[in-house]
Design an enzyme around this catalytic site. Structure first.
Site, short mmCIF file in Angstrom:
data_model
loop_
_atom_site.label_atom_id
_atom_site.label_comp_id
_atom_site.label_asym_id
_atom_site.label_seq_id
_atom_site.Cartn_x
_atom_site.Cartn_y
_atom_site.Cartn_z
N ASP A 345 1.57 10.60 -6.52
CA ASP A 345 3.17 10.76 -7.05
C ASP A 345 3.56 9.36 -7.07
OD1 ASP A 345 3.14 11.03 -4.38
OD2 ASP A 345 5.24 11.67 -4.41
N GLU A 346 4.68 9.02 -7.94
CA GLU A 346 5.38 7.56 -7.70
C GLU A 346 4.68 6.30 -7.49
OE1 GLU A 346 9.62 9.90 -6.02
OE2 GLU A 346 7.91 9.46 -4.46
N ALA A 347 3.29 6.24 -8.31
CA ALA A 347 2.80 5.01 -8.19
C ALA A 347 3.36 4.12 -9.29
CB ALA A 347 1.19 5.28 -8.28
#
Length: 538
Positions: A345-347
């Protein structure tokens, strides 16, 4: 005199609401009107939470007292004596404290008491119960718990606990419960990376979850702020990367033996542990410990804030894949369960093409070590491996295209765990007065956390593609046991019911009354919980 925690929480909440809201109206709920009478107390079988498939009160009950024994010798068709004995011993331990009774555990099928029975027959009723289902029958001669597996017997024992008084001896009312879960995966997550918590604190949560039939503990072990598990091949991950946390505290980490102990403890309570090593983002703690994990070869400073999306593993370096192979290999060896969670996530600092290429290789590493991938739902925008599980954490404002990508991946064979942030994120504030927590997904009062249907939540996603539900607790703002429990309870009980109970039982009014009946039990266990004003607490 000790003030019950729910009463204290209610008083604190009342201090923050307008003066026009009286104590009595807050206790009765938002829909109460002057002159309303409080509802009649629920009968024992009506108080059960999660709501069972079927519960019927009938005839005289069983007197639970000094002469009660727990018998583990009845079985048909299967030989699980040793494990059934362990279930019996654990049930006795759970009942001795509140009751003050000796409750010896004995082998043999004859005599009254609490009888644990494994029934391996293939009759329709037992087949319908599945691997975790059970039947509880209570009458003057005793209480019989019957299941196909020891896990089912354990769940039956948790139901029995709710049929007994909060303290002291008493009577198990006569009747029958037939029960089985709606979803196979009923989980809760705790983030020990933003703030460090000890194994003993997590064990306490395991006990709290297991008594409401939650069967999975997801551990978020690594993030930008800290690395919490010792890894032999990369020792500075824990030694240096673990020595920080949000706010600049000392952090900490678990040894491998501590992790093994936690996994075994959870397993004895039929809770599977799903460990998460987040990647390719949320990796600053690792990059502070090892300069070689950065593209420029320079170690990062340790981070103690709460921003996200700024870190990324170096996708183009082969050393990166040696790192994840060694880390996930050690973690797989420590973890008997089938799943390894690899985040994803949230890369935001990893370009889309690099992200997809990295996740291809990371998923292959998980498979190499004999595990099944779990990842946050952003994996749906890349190439999920066959059977990879997607954990959806979007909310009502999530873009339709993002939801559609999850649905398309599910239809292609990826099961989905539902963790909508505006329903099940336990770190979201209840309201504007809640001190700990965040509110980026909106406020999540107790009713909102409960009053939705996982089987119809995502457009186009059939219930058959839903593996289950999970309530994550992120700890950017949570550093104490009291804040942890305040944010988790009572919302995690709603998660338990959504995962276990049939869809037809979902009714806020009924649930709120059953939830209120759990208040004295939570008080007796010294659980800090939020006394939601729209629940008619006893």
């Amino acid at each position: 005199m000790r003030v019950p925690r729910r009463v204290l929480a209610a008083l604190l909440a009342l201090a923050a609401v307008p003066a026009a809201a009286s104590c009595s109206s807050a206790a009765r709920g938002d829909d109460a009107r002057p002159g309303d009478e409080p509802p009649a107390a629920l009968a024992p079988y009506e108080r059960l939470l999660p709501a069972p498939v079927s519960a019927r009160a009938e005839g005289p009950g069983y007197s639970f007292g000094p002469g009660t024994v727990i018998r583990t010798g009845i079985r048909r068709g299967l030989s699980d004596d040793e494990e059934v004995r362990r279930v019996g011993e654990l049930l006795a331990e759970q009942l001795r404290g509140p009751s003050g009774l000796p409750l010896p555990v004995v082998d043999g099928a004859e005599g009254d008491g609490i009888r644990l029975r494994i029934d391996g027959s293939t009759g329709d009723a037992q087949d319908a119960a599945g691997e975790e289902g059970y039947r509880l029958e209570s009458g003057p001669g005793g209480v019989t718990l019957t299941a196909r597996t020891p896990a089912g017997l354990f769940h039956a024992g948790q139901t029995l606990r709710q049929l007994l008084p909060v303290s002291g001896p008493g009577t198990v009312p006569g009747g029958t419960v037939t029960d089985a879960p709606r979803f196979a995966y009923r989980g809760a997550m705790v983030d020990v990376a933003r703030h460090f918590f000890t194994v003993e604190q997590v064990k306490r949560y395991v006990d709290q979850l297991a008594q409401y039939k939650v069967n999975t503990l997801h551990l978020h072990l690594t993030d930008d702020q800290g690395w919490r598990l010792a890894i032999d091949s990369w020792p500075r991950l824990a030694e240096y990367g673990g020595a920080s946390e949000v706010g600049g505290g000392p952090g900490g980490h678990w040894t491998k033996d501590e992790y093994r102990d936690l996994v075994a403890y959870a397993s004895e309570r039929y809770v599977d542990v799903v460990p998460e090593i987040d990647m390719p983002g949320h990796v600053n703690a690792a990059q502070a410990a090892y300069a070689e994990l950065n593209c420029d070869g320079k170690a990062r400073e340790r981070y103690t804030g709460i921003k996200v999306g700024f870190s990324s593993l170096c996708v183009g370096k082969e050393r990166t894949y040696e790192f994840i192979d060694q880390v996930l290999g050690e973690l797989a060896e420590l973890t008997p369960g089938k799943y390894l969670h690899i985040g994803g996530d949230e890369a935001h600092s990893t370009p889309a093409a690099d992200y997809a290429a990295f996740m291809d290789r990371a998923q292959a590493v998980v498979a190499k070590h004999g595990k099944t991938v779990v990842a946050w739902h952003q994996l749906a925008t890349a190439r999920p491996a066959p059977g990879a599980v997607l954990q959806y954490w979007g909310h009502d404002r999530t873009a339709a295209a993002e939801k559609a990508a999850v649905t398309a991946a599910a239809k292609a064979g990826s099961p989905v765990i539902l963790s909508p942030a505006d329903r099940l994120y336990l770190d979201m504030k209840y309201d504007k007065e809640t001190k700990p927590g965040l509110a980026w997904a909106g406020y999540v009062p107790v009713r909102r956390a409960y009053d939705w249907d996982p089987g119809t939540y995502l457009p186009g996603l059939p219930e058959s593609a839903v593996l289950g539900v999970e309530a994550p607790l992120w700890t950017e703002t949570i550093a104490t046991r009291g804040d942890w429990e305040l944010m988790a309870f009572p919302r995690v009980l709603g998660l338990a019911e959504l995962g276990w109970s049939p869809a037809t039982t979902r009714d806020w009014t009924s649930y709120a009354r059953r939830l209120s009946a759990q208040g004295p039990r939570l008080d007796a266990q010294d659980v800090t919980f939020y006394a939601a004003p729209d629940v008619p607490w006893s």
